[in-house]
Design a protein around this motif. Structure first.
Motif, PDB file in Angstrom:
ATOM      1  N   UNK A  19      73.288 -19.359   2.150  1.00  0.00           N
ATOM      2  CA  UNK A  19      74.312 -20.141   1.447  1.00  0.00           C
ATOM      3  C   UNK A  19      75.241 -19.244   0.651  1.00  0.00           C
ATOM      4  N   UNK A  20      74.668 -18.250  -0.045  1.00  0.00           N
ATOM      5  CA  UNK A  20      75.500 -17.335  -0.825  1.00  0.00           C
ATOM      6  C   UNK A  20      76.459 -16.546   0.067  1.00  0.00           C
ATOM      7  N   UNK A  21      75.953 -16.069   1.174  1.00  0.00           N
ATOM      8  CA  UNK A  21      76.794 -15.274   2.078  1.00  0.00           C
ATOM      9  C   UNK A  21      77.892 -16.136   2.683  1.00  0.00           C
ATOM     10  N   UNK A  22      77.542 -17.341   3.105  1.00  0.00           N
ATOM     11  CA  UNK A  22      78.541 -18.223   3.708  1.00  0.00           C
ATOM     12  C   UNK A  22      79.607 -18.643   2.700  1.00  0.00           C
ATOM     13  N   UNK A  23      79.203 -18.891   1.460  1.00  0.00           N
ATOM     14  CA  UNK A  23      80.152 -19.315   0.434  1.00  0.00           C
ATOM     15  C   UNK A  23      80.967 -18.162  -0.144  1.00  0.00           C
ATOM     16  N   UNK A  24      80.532 -16.936   0.090  1.00  0.00           N
ATOM     17  CA  UNK A  24      81.260 -15.781  -0.444  1.00  0.00           C
ATOM     18  C   UNK A  24      82.528 -15.483   0.354  1.00  0.00           C
ATOM     19  N   UNK A  25      82.560 -15.932   1.582  1.00  0.00           N
ATOM     20  CA  UNK A  25      83.693 -15.703   2.487  1.00  0.00           C
ATOM     21  C   UNK A  25      83.979 -14.222   2.708  1.00  0.00           C
ATOM     22  N   UNK A  26      82.933 -13.428   2.661  1.00  0.00           N
ATOM     23  CA  UNK A  26      83.075 -12.003   2.945  1.00  0.00           C
ATOM     24  C   UNK A  26      83.239 -11.806   4.450  1.00  0.00           C
ATOM     25  N   UNK A  27      83.922 -10.752   4.851  1.00  0.00           N
ATOM     26  CA  UNK A  27      84.061 -10.489   6.291  1.00  0.00           C
ATOM     27  C   UNK A  27      82.712 -10.192   6.947  1.00  0.00           C
ATOM     28  N   UNK A  28      82.597 -10.549   8.192  1.00  0.00           N
ATOM     29  CA  UNK A  28      81.381 -10.275   8.953  1.00  0.00           C
ATOM     30  C   UNK A  28      81.171  -8.763   9.002  1.00  0.00           C
ATOM     31  N   UNK A  29      79.948  -8.340   8.763  1.00  0.00           N
ATOM     32  CA  UNK A  29      79.617  -6.926   8.820  1.00  0.00           C
ATOM     33  C   UNK A  29      79.767  -6.201   7.496  1.00  0.00           C
ATOM     34  N   UNK A  49      61.814 -13.544  11.799  1.00  0.00           N
ATOM     35  CA  UNK A  49      62.654 -14.734  11.829  1.00  0.00           C
ATOM     36  C   UNK A  49      63.744 -14.662  10.755  1.00  0.00           C
ATOM     37  N   UNK A  50      63.374 -14.233   9.547  1.00  0.00           N
ATOM     38  CA  UNK A  50      64.354 -14.097   8.474  1.00  0.00           C
ATOM     39  C   UNK A  50      65.420 -13.066   8.795  1.00  0.00           C
ATOM     40  N   UNK A  51      65.017 -11.931   9.359  1.00  0.00           N
ATOM     41  CA  UNK A  51      65.977 -10.896   9.734  1.00  0.00           C
ATOM     42  C   UNK A  51      66.921 -11.379  10.830  1.00  0.00           C
ATOM     43  N   UNK A  52      66.384 -12.106  11.792  1.00  0.00           N
ATOM     44  CA  UNK A  52      67.228 -12.621  12.876  1.00  0.00           C
ATOM     45  C   UNK A  52      68.207 -13.680  12.368  1.00  0.00           C
ATOM     46  N   UNK A  53      67.780 -14.487  11.399  1.00  0.00           N
ATOM     47  CA  UNK A  53      68.704 -15.457  10.794  1.00  0.00           C
ATOM     48  C   UNK A  53      69.840 -14.738  10.080  1.00  0.00           C
ATOM     49  N   UNK A  54      69.517 -13.665   9.388  1.00  0.00           N
ATOM     50  CA  UNK A  54      70.555 -12.888   8.712  1.00  0.00           C
ATOM     51  C   UNK A  54      71.491 -12.245   9.729  1.00  0.00           C
ATOM     52  N   UNK A  55      70.937 -11.746  10.827  1.00  0.00           N
ATOM     53  CA  UNK A  55      71.735 -11.128  11.888  1.00  0.00           C
ATOM     54  C   UNK A  55      72.744 -12.122  12.448  1.00  0.00           C
ATOM     55  N   UNK A  56      72.315 -13.382  12.629  1.00  0.00           N
ATOM     56  CA  UNK A  56      73.216 -14.407  13.159  1.00  0.00           C
ATOM     57  C   UNK A  56      74.391 -14.685  12.227  1.00  0.00           C
ATOM     58  N   UNK A  57      74.236 -14.388  10.938  1.00  0.00           N
ATOM     59  CA  UNK A  57      75.331 -14.547   9.980  1.00  0.00           C
ATOM     60  C   UNK A  57      76.259 -13.333   9.961  1.00  0.00           C
ATOM     61  N   UNK A  58      75.904 -12.298  10.700  1.00  0.00           N
ATOM     62  CA  UNK A  58      76.721 -11.091  10.722  1.00  0.00           C
ATOM     63  C   UNK A  58      76.282 -10.041   9.724  1.00  0.00           C
ATOM     64  N   UNK A  59      75.092 -10.217   9.157  1.00  0.00           N
ATOM     65  CA  UNK A  59      74.551  -9.240   8.213  1.00  0.00           C
ATOM     66  C   UNK A  59      74.001  -8.060   9.001  1.00  0.00           C
TER      67      UNK A  59
END
Length: 177
Positions: A19-29, A49-59
Motif C-alpha cells: 500500500x505504501x509503495x503504491x500510494x507513493x507513486x514512485x517510479x518502478x524500479x 511469496x512476499x519477495x515475489x509480491x514485491x517483485x510484481x510491484x516493480x521492487x
C-alpha cells in the motif's frame, strides 16, 4: 531498504508495504528491498511469496551480507535478485574469492549487480575495479558527516534554496529544520 526475513514472510507487513509503495507513486524500479539473511526453513515459502509480491510491484530485490554460502547463491539465482551486497573485508581476508564473482557473472543472471560495502582503503577501490565489481560504498567513498558539518551544509546556498521551496514553520530550540 533492508528488511529482516520475518517481516518479508509476514503477509500483513507485505500488504502494508505494498500500500505504501503504491500510494507513493514512485517510479518502478526506484525501490529496492534488501533481504538481510536467509529465512528459517519454516518461513522459507512465506518469504519467497512476499519477495515475489514485491517483485510484481516493480521492487528490486537485493541480498545483503552475502558470505558465499551456496544456499544464499541458490536463493539469489532462484529469485533472480538484482543485487548482491558483500563486505570488502571478506575479499581482503580472502574469505570470499573474486573467482566466485566471476562465476556469478558467467551465469544466466548477468543483470545481477555486485555491491561492495565497507570499502575503506584506496587499494580496495583499485581491486574492485580489477574484479569488475559494479558499485561500492564505505568510508573511502565519503567519510561520515558530523553535526557541525551538517549545520554548515544547512547554511549553504543550496540548502537555503531547497528550504525556501518548502517553508518549515516548526523550528526546535536549536534552530534545526
Amino acid at each position: 531498504m533492508p528488511m529482516p526475513t520475518h517481516a518479508i514472510a509476514s503477509s500483513d507487513y507485505i500488504d502494508a508495504l505494498s500500500d505504501l509503495i503504491l500510494n507513493s507513486r514512485l517510479p518502478v524500479g526506484l525501490v529496492a528491498l534488501g533481504m538481510q539473511t536467509l529465512p528459517e526453513s519454516n518461513l522459507a515459502d512465506s518469504c519467497k511469496e512476499g519477495l515475489l509480491r514485491m517483485r510484481r510491484l516493480g521492487v528490486l530485490l537485493h541480498f545483503m551480507n552475502y558470505t558465499g554460502d551456496p544456499e544464499q547463491l541458490h536463493w539469489i539465482q532462484e529469485l533472480e535478485m538484482e543485487g548482491i551486497h558483500f563486505n570488502m573485508p571478506q575479499l581482503r581476508n580472502q574469505t570470499l574469492s573474486h573467482e566466485l564473482f566471476k562465476n556469478i557473472r558467467r551465469s544466466l543472471y548477468t543483470q545481477t549487480q555486485l555491491y561492495a560495502s565497507k570499502a575503506g582503503l584506496v587499494k580496495d577501490l583499485e581491486n574492485l575495479s580489477v574484479w569488475q565489481i559494479d558499485h561500492c560504498y564505505g568510508s573511502a567513498m565519503m567519510a561520515p558527516i558530523s553535526r557541525h558539518q551538517m549545520l554548515h551544509i544547512n547554511d549553504s546556498r543550496i540548502a537555503k534554496a531547497i528550504f525556501s521551496l518548502h517553508h518549515h514553520q516548526n523550528l526546535n530550540q536549536n534552530g534545526d529544520k
